[in-house]
Design a protein around this motif. Structure first.
Motif, PDB file in Angstrom:
ATOM      1  N   TYR A 154     -91.661  95.323  14.384  1.00  0.00           N
ATOM      2  CA  TYR A 154     -90.334  95.908  14.122  1.00  0.00           C
ATOM      3  C   TYR A 154     -89.557  96.249  15.260  1.00  0.00           C
ATOM      4  CZ  TYR A 154     -91.266  96.211   8.967  1.00  0.00           C
ATOM      5  OH  TYR A 154     -91.322  96.040   7.757  1.00  0.00           O
ATOM      6  N   ALA A 155     -90.031  96.916  16.263  1.00  0.00           N
ATOM      7  CA  ALA A 155     -89.164  97.096  17.643  1.00  0.00           C
ATOM      8  C   ALA A 155     -88.634  95.964  18.073  1.00  0.00           C
ATOM      9  CB  ALA A 155     -90.232  97.733  18.524  1.00  0.00           C
ATOM     10  N   LEU A 156     -89.368  94.797  18.381  1.00  0.00           N
ATOM     11  CA  LEU A 156     -88.886  93.674  18.786  1.00  0.00           C
ATOM     12  C   LEU A 156     -87.837  93.176  18.036  1.00  0.00           C
ATOM     13  CD1 LEU A 156     -92.236  91.873  20.042  1.00  0.00           C
ATOM     14  CD2 LEU A 156     -90.560  92.765  21.519  1.00  0.00           C
ATOM     15  N   VAL A 157     -87.828  92.920  16.834  1.00  0.00           N
ATOM     16  CA  VAL A 157     -86.978  92.421  15.908  1.00  0.00           C
ATOM     17  C   VAL A 157     -85.930  93.287  15.994  1.00  0.00           C
ATOM     18  CG1 VAL A 157     -86.051  91.537  13.715  1.00  0.00           C
ATOM     19  CG2 VAL A 157     -88.447  91.317  14.545  1.00  0.00           C
ATOM     20  N   GLY A 158     -85.954  94.429  15.749  1.00  0.00           N
ATOM     21  CA  GLY A 158     -84.893  95.543  15.871  1.00  0.00           C
ATOM     22  C   GLY A 158     -84.016  95.389  17.123  1.00  0.00           C
ATOM     23  N   MET A 159     -84.514  95.282  18.277  1.00  0.00           N
ATOM     24  CA  MET A 159     -83.967  95.043  19.584  1.00  0.00           C
ATOM     25  C   MET A 159     -82.997  93.925  19.479  1.00  0.00           C
ATOM     26  SD  MET A 159     -85.815  94.690  23.356  1.00  0.00           S
ATOM     27  CE  MET A 159     -86.623  93.197  22.982  1.00  0.00           C
ATOM     28  N   LEU A 160     -83.662  92.686  18.866  1.00  0.00           N
ATOM     29  CA  LEU A 160     -82.758  91.390  18.617  1.00  0.00           C
ATOM     30  C   LEU A 160     -81.518  91.663  17.935  1.00  0.00           C
ATOM     31  CD1 LEU A 160     -85.208  88.426  18.061  1.00  0.00           C
ATOM     32  CD2 LEU A 160     -83.985  88.824  19.862  1.00  0.00           C
ATOM     33  N   VAL A 161     -81.670  92.656  16.851  1.00  0.00           N
ATOM     34  CA  VAL A 161     -80.589  92.992  15.987  1.00  0.00           C
ATOM     35  C   VAL A 161     -79.715  93.762  16.574  1.00  0.00           C
ATOM     36  CG1 VAL A 161     -79.676  94.040  14.040  1.00  0.00           C
ATOM     37  CG2 VAL A 161     -81.978  92.634  13.777  1.00  0.00           C
ATOM     38  N   VAL A 162     -80.088  94.588  17.561  1.00  0.00           N
ATOM     39  CA  VAL A 162     -79.284  95.608  18.206  1.00  0.00           C
ATOM     40  C   VAL A 162     -78.380  94.503  19.264  1.00  0.00           C
ATOM     41  CG1 VAL A 162     -79.020  97.430  20.067  1.00  0.00           C
ATOM     42  CG2 VAL A 162     -80.549  97.598  18.166  1.00  0.00           C
ATOM     43  N   PHE A 163     -78.815  93.886  19.821  1.00  0.00           N
ATOM     44  CA  PHE A 163     -78.294  92.788  20.941  1.00  0.00           C
ATOM     45  C   PHE A 163     -77.139  91.952  20.112  1.00  0.00           C
ATOM     46  CE2 PHE A 163     -82.179  93.163  23.927  1.00  0.00           C
ATOM     47  CZ  PHE A 163     -81.915  94.323  24.260  1.00  0.00           C
ATOM     48  N   VAL A 164     -77.778  91.267  19.123  1.00  0.00           N
ATOM     49  CA  VAL A 164     -77.019  90.494  18.365  1.00  0.00           C
ATOM     50  C   VAL A 164     -75.474  91.254  17.758  1.00  0.00           C
ATOM     51  CG1 VAL A 164     -76.741  88.786  16.269  1.00  0.00           C
ATOM     52  CG2 VAL A 164     -78.680  88.635  17.751  1.00  0.00           C
ATOM     53  N   MET A 165     -75.852  92.340  17.221  1.00  0.00           N
ATOM     54  CA  MET A 165     -74.781  93.030  16.708  1.00  0.00           C
ATOM     55  C   MET A 165     -73.714  93.643  17.908  1.00  0.00           C
ATOM     56  SD  MET A 165     -74.490  93.429  13.258  1.00  0.00           S
ATOM     57  CE  MET A 165     -73.501  94.988  13.269  1.00  0.00           C
ATOM     58  N   ARG A 166     -74.468  93.967  18.829  1.00  0.00           N
ATOM     59  CA  ARG A 166     -73.508  94.148  19.906  1.00  0.00           C
ATOM     60  C   ARG A 166     -72.500  93.040  20.401  1.00  0.00           C
ATOM     61  NH1 ARG A 166     -72.142  99.253  22.438  1.00  0.00           N
ATOM     62  NH2 ARG A 166     -70.906  98.842  23.983  1.00  0.00           N
ATOM     63  N   MET A 167     -73.183  91.845  20.423  1.00  0.00           N
ATOM     64  CA  MET A 167     -72.332  90.506  20.827  1.00  0.00           C
ATOM     65  C   MET A 167     -71.137  90.310  19.613  1.00  0.00           C
ATOM     66  SD  MET A 167     -74.949  87.994  22.063  1.00  0.00           S
ATOM     67  CE  MET A 167     -76.670  88.456  21.893  1.00  0.00           C
ATOM     68  N   LEU A 168     -71.779  90.444  18.398  1.00  0.00           N
ATOM     69  CA  LEU A 168     -70.744  90.267  17.200  1.00  0.00           C
ATOM     70  C   LEU A 168     -69.741  91.389  17.305  1.00  0.00           C
ATOM     71  CD1 LEU A 168     -70.055  88.582  14.773  1.00  0.00           C
ATOM     72  CD2 LEU A 168     -71.794  89.907  13.451  1.00  0.00           C
ATOM     73  N   GLY A 169     -70.218  92.810  17.705  1.00  0.00           N
ATOM     74  CA  GLY A 169     -69.124  93.601  17.585  1.00  0.00           C
ATOM     75  C   GLY A 169     -68.093  93.303  18.787  1.00  0.00           C
ATOM     76  N   GLU A 170     -68.404  92.986  19.656  1.00  0.00           N
ATOM     77  CA  GLU A 170     -67.531  92.667  20.907  1.00  0.00           C
ATOM     78  C   GLU A 170     -66.427  91.711  20.273  1.00  0.00           C
ATOM     79  OE1 GLU A 170     -68.937  91.574  24.884  1.00  0.00           O
ATOM     80  OE2 GLU A 170     -67.894  89.660  24.569  1.00  0.00           O
ATOM     81  N   MET A 171     -66.902  90.470  19.774  1.00  0.00           N
ATOM     82  CA  MET A 171     -65.778  89.584  19.173  1.00  0.00           C
ATOM     83  C   MET A 171     -65.066  90.161  17.872  1.00  0.00           C
ATOM     84  SD  MET A 171     -68.049  86.311  19.374  1.00  0.00           S
ATOM     85  CE  MET A 171     -69.491  86.673  18.609  1.00  0.00           C
ATOM     86  N   ALA A 172     -65.628  90.910  16.782  1.00  0.00           N
ATOM     87  CA  ALA A 172     -65.092  91.278  15.896  1.00  0.00           C
ATOM     88  C   ALA A 172     -64.086  92.483  16.092  1.00  0.00           C
ATOM     89  CB  ALA A 172     -66.051  92.083  14.988  1.00  0.00           C
ATOM     90  N   ALA A 173     -64.623  93.498  17.029  1.00  0.00           N
ATOM     91  CA  ALA A 173     -63.528  94.352  17.223  1.00  0.00           C
ATOM     92  C   ALA A 173     -62.204  93.910  17.970  1.00  0.00           C
ATOM     93  CB  ALA A 173     -63.994  95.470  18.450  1.00  0.00           C
ATOM     94  N   ALA A 174     -62.305  92.893  18.706  1.00  0.00           N
ATOM     95  CA  ALA A 174     -61.403  92.152  19.448  1.00  0.00           C
ATOM     96  C   ALA A 174     -60.151  91.419  18.278  1.00  0.00           C
ATOM     97  CB  ALA A 174     -61.731  91.250  20.476  1.00  0.00           C
TER      98      ALA A 174
END
Length: 485
Positions: A66-86
């Motif tokens: 769960y921690a490994l997948v959760g880390m992936l989700v955090v990273f992916v959401m950070r990338m998507l958040g960068e584009m979506a906020a812009a």
């Protein structure tokens, strides 16, 4: 075509209709709607009903999965958040891929994502119907599935605000249930809960039944395969932001809070289960992990309590799945990669044709699930199974290109930034690719990867051919569509 600028206006005055967006949608989602969609979006029904198989496969080491997948989700959401906020868009990562990677990429991942969610509609409608039939057997299971689909379709057709209101309460129940479970469970673990009949509860359960890795270190990766798809849905908030009153703020807030959401809802609740009873306790598999934990704590009618929570999670997933599929179809229609009817909205800013088209395929998939569950529907299920990982990969590659575009054109819009760019982005690509390759070695995951790759290859081939034909018709060699719609 010009790139749309994000809408960052304030809420409309009371009593006035929500302002239309440049896309024709209405900014009908309030900040509280977006906040709860962001929090609840990461809690899928898979957490409640699928965690027991992960625990059985990996033991206490499932926490690392769960921690490994959760880390992936955090990273992916950070990338998507960068584009979506812009640049908030109802097409989210599909629209960004359209611009950064090419029209073929945006079209392909958009239709694959739409396909994933309309299949999910059938899965969740059937799951909800089973629970409802157990309560009221006078109505057959297919009848309940039909009722649930019709009610939530009507909700989405009414207005985006009605979707947001339903999801606010659905997600709220999930959040309260998980928070209460973690709180009460921890009290029981530390012996502070009166009436708990499990004096042996404690952190010793993490190692007292074969150690922390009872099935070896490789079981952590097996656990990853079992839990990765329960995280799908966290990206919904970036699609919904396009119909919110302050999309930049909503996306930034959702992106920044994803770490604690994953930590509390996933790691926290699974930790409670594993400390209340041994991982190999038969009741975890027979009753379900959460029901088994509630029984240990001494909660009366634990099974029915959990059925209510699971039904809420199912309805939430159905509601959001229909919304997500329709908005992706709407975005594809606007970009000329789908039927033009999908791009039209009514006076309330609702893409009626996109909703009805999505739910129609959902109804067909429900019929397949009842008529040919082990053939036709199993094919649909497997051929969409790895799409979640494909979406994450596309988000990563898109962000690599979009960062340069944003820095060149509008650096002031980079209010959310991916950490350690580009190294962490490439590391995330490597981790997701490793999971896909590892799935090929797993009996249960192999079919999903192979069929999903074949379907994805077909969709990509069609998209590439259509893109080349379109350029040839234009007669100028064509330039990539640079509009984020």
């Amino acid at each position: 075509m010009s790139t749309q600028s994000p809408r960052t206006g304030t809420a409309p005055p009371p009593g006035t209709a929500p302002a239309p967006s440049p896309e024709g949608l209405h900014a009908g989602l309030k900040n509280r709607h977006l906040s709860m969609i962001a929090i609840g979006g990461v809690i899928g029904a898979g957490l409640f009903v699928g965690s027991s198989s992960g625990i059985a496969a990996a033991g206490p080491a499932i926490l690392l999965s769960y921690a490994l997948v959760g880390m992936l989700v955090v990273f992916v959401m950070r990338m998507l958040g960068e584009m979506a906020a812009a640049n908030p868009s109802s097409g989210s990562f599909s629209a960004y891929a359209d611009r950064a990677l090419g029209r073929w990429a945006g079209c392909s991942i958009g239709w694959l994502y739409w396909f994933f969610w309309v299949v999910v509609l059938a899965v969740e409608a059937t799951a909800g119907a089973k629970i409802l039939e157990s309560w009221i057997p006078a109505v057959p299971q297919w009848g309940w599935a039909l009722i649930v689909m019709i009610v939530l379709t009507a909700t989405n057709l009414a207005s985006v605000a009605s979707y947001g209101e339903f999801e606010f309460w659905f997600a709220g129940i999930k959040v309260v249930a998980i928070a209460a479970f973690v709180g009460v469970g921890l009290l029981a673990v530390f012996g502070l809960l009166p009436g708990s009949d499990n004096p042996g509860a404690g952190f010793a359960h993490l190692t007292d039944a074969g150690g922390f890795f009872p099935h070896g270190y490789g079981a952590v990766l097996t656990g990853v395969l079992l839990v990765v798809f329960s995280f799908m849905g966290s990206e919904i908030v970036t699609l919904a932001a396009g119909e919110s009153q302050n999309p930049q703020r909503a996306v930034a807030k959702a992106t920044n809070s994803v770490i604690w959401r994953v930590a509390v809802f996933y790691l926290g609740s699974i930790l409670v289960v594993l400390t209340l009873l041994p991982w190999n306790d038969k009741s975890i598999v027979e009753d379900g992990s959460y029901v088994a934990a509630l029984n240990v704590i001494g909660i009366p009618h634990a099974g029915q309590v959990m059925n209510v929570v699971v039904l809420t999670a199912v309805l939430s997933c159905l509601n959001s799945g229909l919304y997500t599929a329709s908005r992706m179809a709407f975005s594809l229609g606007r970009r000329g990669d789908g039927p033009q009817a999908f791009a039209r909205t009514n006076s309330r800013g609702v893409p009626t044709a996109a909703i009805l088209g999505s739910v129609a395929f959902g109804f067909i998939a429900v019929f397949f699930n009842y008529q040919w569950p082990d053939t036709v529907f199993l094919f649909l299920l497997n051929s969409s199974g790895a799409v979640a990982l494909f979406v994450w990969l596309v988000i990563c590659f898109t962000q690599l290109r979009m960062r340069a575009i944003l820095l060149r054109e509008s650096p002031d819009k980079l209010v959310v930034r991916m950490w350690l760019f580009p190294y962490l982005t490439w590391a995330t690509i490597g981790m997701i690719s490793f999971v896909l390759v590892y799935m090929l070695t797993d009996d249960s995951g192999r079919d999903q990867v192979i069929l999903s790759v074949l379907v994805a290859a077909l969709v990509v081939a069609v998209s590439v051919v259509r893109d080349r034909l379109r350029r040839r018709e234009q007669g100028d060699g064509g330039t990539a569509n640079s509009s984020l719609r």
